[in-house]
Design an enzyme around this catalytic site. Structure first.
Site, mmCIF file in Angstrom:
data_model
loop_
_atom_site.group_PDB
_atom_site.id
_atom_site.type_symbol
_atom_site.label_atom_id
_atom_site.label_comp_id
_atom_site.label_asym_id
_atom_site.label_seq_id
_atom_site.Cartn_x
_atom_site.Cartn_y
_atom_site.Cartn_z
ATOM 1 N N GLU A 144 46.267 43.053 39.096
ATOM 2 C CA GLU A 144 44.811 43.232 39.197
ATOM 3 C C GLU A 144 44.397 44.691 39.294
ATOM 4 O O GLU A 144 43.861 45.142 40.314
ATOM 5 C CB GLU A 144 44.270 42.451 40.417
ATOM 6 C CG GLU A 144 44.360 40.959 40.251
ATOM 7 C CD GLU A 144 43.791 40.176 41.445
ATOM 8 O OE1 GLU A 144 43.477 40.804 42.464
ATOM 9 O OE2 GLU A 144 43.668 38.945 41.350
ATOM 10 N N GLU A 200 46.750 33.287 37.908
ATOM 11 C CA GLU A 200 46.509 32.797 39.272
ATOM 12 C C GLU A 200 45.362 31.792 39.189
ATOM 13 O O GLU A 200 44.218 32.169 38.943
ATOM 14 C CB GLU A 200 46.145 33.942 40.231
ATOM 15 C CG GLU A 200 47.222 34.998 40.345
ATOM 16 C CD GLU A 200 46.916 36.090 41.378
ATOM 17 O OE1 GLU A 200 45.915 35.954 42.109
ATOM 18 O OE2 GLU A 200 47.675 37.074 41.419
#
Lengths: 672, 672, 672
Positions: C154, C306
């Site tokens: 991320e 995710e």
């Protein structure tokens, strides 16, 4: 039941004021002392912020002004409590040692301009502390007018400076022994936080983002321990040099949760605290819980070292106490265990940050309405002093307050609408409204004298705590625990067990899921036990919903909505001779009122008296005889129905049947 | 009454624009100049942010571009006002001297990227200032087109750097002479703040927490003085090198309260200010109070150096002025004393932080609606210029504005809902609504020409101020003072007297208590004087309630609720030939409306004209003859009833009786 | 239409979980692997935060634990995706190199305690990055179970440290060549910001105040480029050492706007992203736009790396997914282009900052409701996997997303109520509600396959972008642009042209004024085109009103209020074979619904199916055959009317006519 700890308190009821003679010309002192005597005062606290008057230059001590003030006060019959001066280091000290300034959680070092700006672990500050306390102790150790000491003032504020970082690392070394243990307990494997040297361990600064919960909790414990150690450093000197004096510290009531008050209270002779009802909106229950919390720290009577006497405020002025309120609050304090009342402050300061923190007298020193009210209290106390001296509070219900849990919820509130303190108060308020006395004690304490014990969100559990509760319930106690109990181990890791973890046996349930409700999310609750459902059939709940699978427990209430409608929300489990009630959510006022009535019946606890909401009833016991305090917090008159015949100590008149308590009025009843 | 100060202003009415030729290619300049001339402009402000164009490298000056721009503008009949460049130091300067960056109140030093990022006490910056101002002054001192100077731009922002700390300590040394005096005046005995060396005195940084009020007030005064000194440093150079030019600075209206505008205005030839009506929601009274405040600084006419001409905004774009508004606002400014109107800015910048602060032209340089409206004003002004030139404002009512008080309330607002500016405006608005002209002047100024003087929360008092007021009332004046007046001495300590302190004699009362009302707390008010109770019988009050004991004064209004129901809230006291009204609380609009009507009757002041709320009426006087400005701030037409016969300067038509003013329209009437 | 990019993705549908074996005892690993296999998983992501486990001491590498975990998982049929470890540097690294800590926009350097605390331009951190990635790549390059890599984790957060300042200056040097060019493009003449040396150029720190828009935009671009470069540094190593493995990075959906996702996606084999529906309030359109944005980055299928599997949260616990939601969200993801679904995370961590970010299993590791639901999905996917593999999304409508524009509006939002993302979503939601598939692509991309292209606030334009749009419209496309389009050039300066600048020809209009509406300001809108006015006659608009003068365009809607009542608000312009619609304001839901229906008719686009609001319909195509996904986001059953006869892949039953979809239920239909 609160037992009286042996202490250096004498049986005298102390009534007095915090006074700053250094703020006013010496010529005024005799007038002040006379007005104090006329108000009925017998004690004065002095000097907690007077360091620069006592040591105006490094090593140059000047006690003469203080000696003189003490003399003048002593001549009017006052006893003296002295501050240890360390709460406000002088500019010469802080300027010479800029490293002694505290560092905030955001990593910024504070600068001069307020008070208590020091790092409490700083070795240089420790040196200065020892020196000034020693000087004070030597000078006043044998003074006939001085009776005791207040250490520093309102301890609080964590320091995040490099000195504290090293001290924290050492504290951790002592606590865990090895880095392997620390890494394992904290779970530093998460996000590669594994430490390979003690010096790598950071403080939980806000610049570091959301911290590891184990690290943060230990830092909060370390800070709390640092205050205990700093206090002890001062106490050791005083104990040696002033063996006849008591030592106390002024705490900050129920709401303050930055330190471990149980540990801080332990070495003191008794607890004092600073009671500002108007900072609690003069709410009867909020004031009451504060008194009860303070009494519970040592399970003993306490002093109010600062009792509000006028509008409070720094930049802004608070509202003024209404006529009768000063008196009402004094009797409330006494009824909850206060054995000394010291008003803050004598006269409103004309300067300084607290220019608008009003005292009994206004800035101009003229006695007006508030002085007259204080004087009335003084006269009454003189009359009834002997009848209340030695009286003690007595409760059959205990609530368990854990500072570890408060720290844990500061770090992770679990739900942004959840507050440990608010949740705790919901239970307290339900009892308070029913006029049921409550002790507030540590979960590690002896519970054998209580009929009902309530432990809201007993979050961090240990074998020690759980055994204590099991012992209590086994022997017939009634225990209430709530959602988020048993979730954490002592390192602030989630237990490796179905919830409520170590409390599963006691509660006879498994929490198979939980639902954290956002914003205004609600569910419904319905009682399934007849005694309860006749009181309240349906009600609502919010913030958090544990979805409970009974493993032996009986269902008390269940949810009415969402996918877990019909699942258990509240349960009751027999355990040994006693029982455990588990409350998996937060209800409304009606819910707690009903629940509490049911629990009191179950536990065999009788409320003191049924009254309207505005009238608080509390009790003390003296020589086996009850003193009933009826406190009307409303502005208008309130009626109470007395089933027995009493005598009111204040008026010395008999009362019975329908009785009127005037607005802000007080009755102190003994059965005739 | 505002008297005209002698100054270097000529009788010319200046109408023009702020122009940045450096933002646009030279080929465009002649077109811009021609369009300006066609709009009727005769003045252009230049160069206040052009330092890096004039001195692109240290010591290398380039005036040719500016000379050329001035020539082109001069050929179209423009006169030039020049900025002194110091408002935006170039990167080469700030990079070479990082210590010259200002430090914020939180102790953080600012970095490059905006404007006015300098510390105004920095000696290096002083050197650069002297050098660049000298160069400009030498180059343009004799230029035939240049008529005056604007010092820097919109002074403001306090600096908290170490250089300022030392300068502050020196300033204090000069003010107090000895540390003993300072310690005594500030009351540093509070919390052991007693200073033993000047170098120990800190700045009131936010890192120091809530400061000693005396220290904070003196620091604010020191900052204000520093700006006066910095301005003077530039003025001295200009006075010497450009003796024929006027010197002004552009102030920021009523709301800005960071500097002492009375002191800053004093040495200037006249005051200018930057008028952005849409930042005041185009509220007539808020614009009017700003103009009147600016006029009052030197009790003289002023310029609007930046008059809004389009949507304002930095990151966000503000609303666009509605058709007619630019014109309306220009006439409002003139009616309140403006003798020059300079629009900001000519053309909207295509780049920079102020990319969305629109000018008369859009980014693309095309004249559209706003240009046409400006041009219409230019044409009108050309026609009526001679008829308004030399006209002066004349008021029988004064309000007393104190920057010391503004600073004090910044430090301690007394009640979180209290705002000095808002409270001041309540009185102003009541007068404005009645179309009564107001002067806004210093409490130290001569008040002899006024029939009514209003001094809201005259907080910090001195013998000088009190004598001035006493003299005024003794001689027959009507004075209004309010709660929190007379509370502080000049060191920001509370007076050692019953309130209102030094004003007690004047007001004939004693404030025996006060009640600061929290949140939405209110009390009721009821007038007891028949003239008032027929206008408003009962009304409510909020924020603050003084409980007044008359000591000779008569009760005007009393409270209706709480424990002080029936006690005096407003009083009237005869003193000498005049009288003092004391207002102990904050009322609502109806309260002030009634109070003001009563006061005007009492003082013998006649409103100019009764109109609907949307229509503002103001007046100027010229050669003993009145000019009446009727300004319709509504979008729709409004009717007014004229009792006399007038001529409208703008249309040159006679008007009388029921008269319509179009939406956003203006009439300028002289009696025929 | 999204075309499938050639990549290292195989045709396998991956279904799995993010797993942290390092958090749990090795004895548990086989049980976990077995439970994963039973859930139908075939892929596991490992190790992205395991740096300190792999390199516990500098230069000492330990792969054995990871090898073992991979073996155990491999034996149960899992393939492995590995993180490159760089997302969480160990304490030993950061302690030894404190300069590698990132600096925030306020100039404060972060401290240890979270993750990704590094400066991504730091040369020392680059060295460590190359070393650890090389070690990982060498060790696992040929491992039979490993199939690919996730770079870091991320990416985000800009660094403002001195190293970045120098890197930024160098980046600017490369971009502009000379300071003259930079000064001219940025318009540094404004406020004397003209730079005379590259080293003078500051970062846009908040301490510098509101920055020059050109500087700020370039810094945001530089930061985005720095991430691309940092990613490439890692990719170069992996490409060399692991040529058979795919490389991806986990993006953060639609709302994240800190980086240039088009540039970051370009070199990757495919895009992954982290889908947390409960952080989007489980809103169907907000989840859909995120999927479509991610698919559009490479115009290709993507993975969810995710996928939410339980309550999320750091300090606070989020709500729990309702029964059926995990399944619903998986099928929604697949229908929008997901070719891999990896749940986050396997088991809820007992420690660390993400203690309350729940996985499939609870802290105690017991499989409960959520595991059972995941398992059901696994079983279904096994059954239908072959029927959906290789299916592709197909859209006739494109929306143009520009990260340059997002940066620009971060710097200057133009109106405090304006949000690029919200405005973009208004158009998307109108299409989503009509069940019209949308591609979200770069304004620089090929648009030839689309019938309708919507470009909200295409703020920064270049010749390249405008040519692309002109080409599209000339050839018959329907293009929608809105207010604030064409305003800026690539240096973030306002164009020197009437608005909409370079888009004027295409739109056939001139924006002669605009009105930015404050607070709750509104205007009215009325359609003048019959097809539209029959749908909605009058509606309202807000935030921004362009006042449009048609220069060839036809009026579609006009304002009804204020001084621009009757002026054009929406226009339509024929251009080549196509047309451009310009929308000068923000309407309400009814406005966009009507507009979109009109546009779709105009462009000849057919919605997939008309349904109630709760039911989302999406489509994929496989071998020329359509798959229709019907997703019921409501809790209760919903009815749909199917006009044709279909087979539902999930139940293998025929469906037609009135069909019920259960609450949270899914149908996957193919025409029989």
């Amino acid at each position: 039941m609160i037992r009286h700890s042996s202490s250096k308190k004498d049986s005298m009821f102390y009534f007095g004021v915090d006074y700053y003679p250094e703020h006013w010309p010496e010529e005024r002192w005799p007038d002040d002392a006379r007005l104090m005597a006329e108000a009925g005062f017998n004690v004065v606290r002095l000097a907690e912020f007077a360091w620069s008057k006592v040591e105006p230059r490094e090593g140059g001590y000047e006690f003469s002004w203080l000696d003189k003030a003490i003399d003048i006060l002593g001549q009017q019959g006052m006893k003296i409590v002295l501050g240890t001066l360390t709460a406000s280091p002088p500019p010469w000290l802080m300027s010479a040692h800029p490293d002694t300034f505290r560092v905030r959680a955001d990593g910024v070092r504070v600068t001069f301009g307020n008070r208590r700006e020091y790092c409490l672990n700083n070795p240089v500050y420790h040196d200065y502390t020892r020196r000034i306390v020693t000087q004070m102790a030597k000078h006043y150790g044998d003074h006939p007018t001085v009776i005791g000491w207040q250490i520093d003032n309102e301890f609080g504020d964590r320091c995040y400076c490099p000195v504290c970082a090293r001290a924290f690392q050492n504290w951790l070394h002592r606590r865990y022994g090895s880095l392997d243990t620390l890494n394992q307990k904290w779970g530093t494997v998460f996000w590669s936080h594994t430490y390979t040297d003690w010096s790598e361990i950071p403080l939980p600064l806000t610049t570091g983002g959301s911290p590891n919960p184990g690290l943060a909790l230990d830092f909060f414990r370390f800070s709390a321990d640092s205050y205990v150690a700093y206090q002890q450093m001062q106490m050791d000197i005083l104990r040696e040099k002033c063996p006849k004096h008591f030592i106390t510290h002024n705490f900050m009531g129920f709401m303050y949760d930055g330190l471990n008050y149980h540990a801080l209270a332990e070495p003191l002779d008794f607890v004092s605290w600073d009671n500002y009802p108007l900072m609690m909106n003069a709410d009867a229950a909020r004031m009451a819980i504060a008194h009860d919390t303070m009494r519970g720290l040592k399970r003993s009577g306490f002093w109010v070292m600062e009792e509000q006497s006028g509008p409070h405020g720094w930049e802004n002025v608070g509202p003024t106490p209404r006529p009768g309120e000063l008196r009402l609050w004094v009797y409330q304090a006494i009824s909850h265990g206060a054995e000394g009342i010291v008003f803050f402050r004598w006269r409103t300061s004309r300067f300084g940050t607290e220019q608008y923190w009003h005292g009994i007298l206004d800035h101009d020193g003229i006695p007006r309405r508030r002085y007259q009210e204080v004087k009335r209290i003084g006269e009454e106390l003189k009359r009834i002093r002997n009848m209340i001296a030695g009286s003690r509070c007595r409760a059959e219900v205990a609530m368990l307050l854990s500072y570890d849990d408060r720290f844990a919820f500061q770090i992770q509130s679990n739900n942004s609408r959840f507050s440990y303190s608010d949740h705790f108060q919901l239970y307290y308020e339900a009892l308070h409204r029913l006029n049921v006395p409550v002790d507030i004690v540590s979960p590690r304490g002896d519970l054998s004298d209580y009929k009902l014990v309530i432990a809201p969100t007993l979050h961090i559990t240990s074998e020690e705590i759980v055994s204590n509760l099991q012992r209590y319930v086994e022997q017939g106690g009634v225990l209430v625990i709530t959602f988020r109990s048993g979730v954490k181990d002592e390192a602030n890791a989630v237990v490796n067990l179905p919830l409520p973890g170590l409390l599963a046996d006691l509660s006879g349930i498994e929490v198979v899921e939980y639902d954290s409700l956002l914003a205004d999310g609600r569910n419904g609750l319905e009682f399934v036990i007849p005694r309860l459902s006749t009181m309240v059939r349906k009600t609502s709940c919010e913030v958090w919903c544990d979805i409970i699978e009974p493993k032996g427990a009986e269902v008390v209430a269940r949810y009415t909505e969402d996918y877990y409608a019909g699942r258990a929300a509240v349960t009751q489990n027999n355990y040994g001779l006693g029982e455990t009630i588990y409350v998996g959510t937060i209800g409304d006022v009606a819910f707690y009122h009903a629940l509490m009535r049911w629990l009191l019946e179950k536990a065999g606890v009788e409320p003191l008296l049924a009254t309207s909401r505005a009238v608080e009833v509390t009790a003390k016991e003296r020589d086996g005889r009850a003193l009933l305090f009826l406190l009307n917090h409303a502005s208008q008159d309130e009626e109470v129905e007395l089933e027995k015949r009493y005598r009111d100590l204040l008026t010395d008149k008999a009362v019975e049947g329908e009785t009127t308590i005037p607005g802000k009025g007080v009755l102190i009843l003994t059965q005739e």
